[in-house]
Design a protein around this motif. Sequence first.
Motif, short mmCIF file in Angstrom:
data_model
loop_
_atom_site.label_atom_id
_atom_site.label_comp_id
_atom_site.label_asym_id
_atom_site.label_seq_id
_atom_site.Cartn_x
_atom_site.Cartn_y
_atom_site.Cartn_z
N TYR A 5 0.83 -1.21 0.00
CA TYR A 5 0.00 0.00 0.00
C TYR A 5 0.86 1.25 0.00
O TYR A 5 1.87 1.33 0.72
CB TYR A 5 -0.89 0.04 1.24
N ASP A 52 0.96 4.84 1.37
CA ASP A 52 0.22 5.48 2.46
C ASP A 52 0.63 6.92 2.76
O ASP A 52 -0.03 7.59 3.55
CB ASP A 52 0.25 4.63 3.73
N ASP A 94 -3.70 3.46 -0.13
CA ASP A 94 -4.30 3.07 1.15
C ASP A 94 -5.48 3.97 1.51
O ASP A 94 -5.54 4.56 2.58
CB ASP A 94 -3.24 3.10 2.25
N ASN A 124 -9.22 1.59 -2.50
CA ASN A 124 -7.90 1.02 -2.76
C ASN A 124 -7.58 0.86 -4.24
O ASN A 124 -7.28 -0.23 -4.72
CB ASN A 124 -7.72 -0.32 -2.04
#
Length: 94
Positions: A3, A5, A56, A60
């Motif tokens: 992810y 982020d 994230d 998604n």
Amino acid sequence: MIYADKISFNRGDEERLETVVRINLRSAGGEGISGWYAKETINDWLHKNLYTIEVDIDPNPKLVPVDHPVKYVRSTEDNTQKDNLLKLPHYYEK
């Protein structure tokens, strides 16, 4: 899964996908990828299909490479006005 982020910019730059400097990646599995990486490096990985990286933020969306006029990445399109990658927390390079 990996992810994205967080994202970083140079101070004073307009906050656009093309001006992102680095993206923080967090691995939620055994991929072993975590930390800050240059957007160009991530672009190369995506072209080589080495990893699948998602933003994230719900829902998604996946990151996809873009190559002009500079190498960068963006999230797959959805019904938002602003790319989901730009909705991540922003940090500034020293």
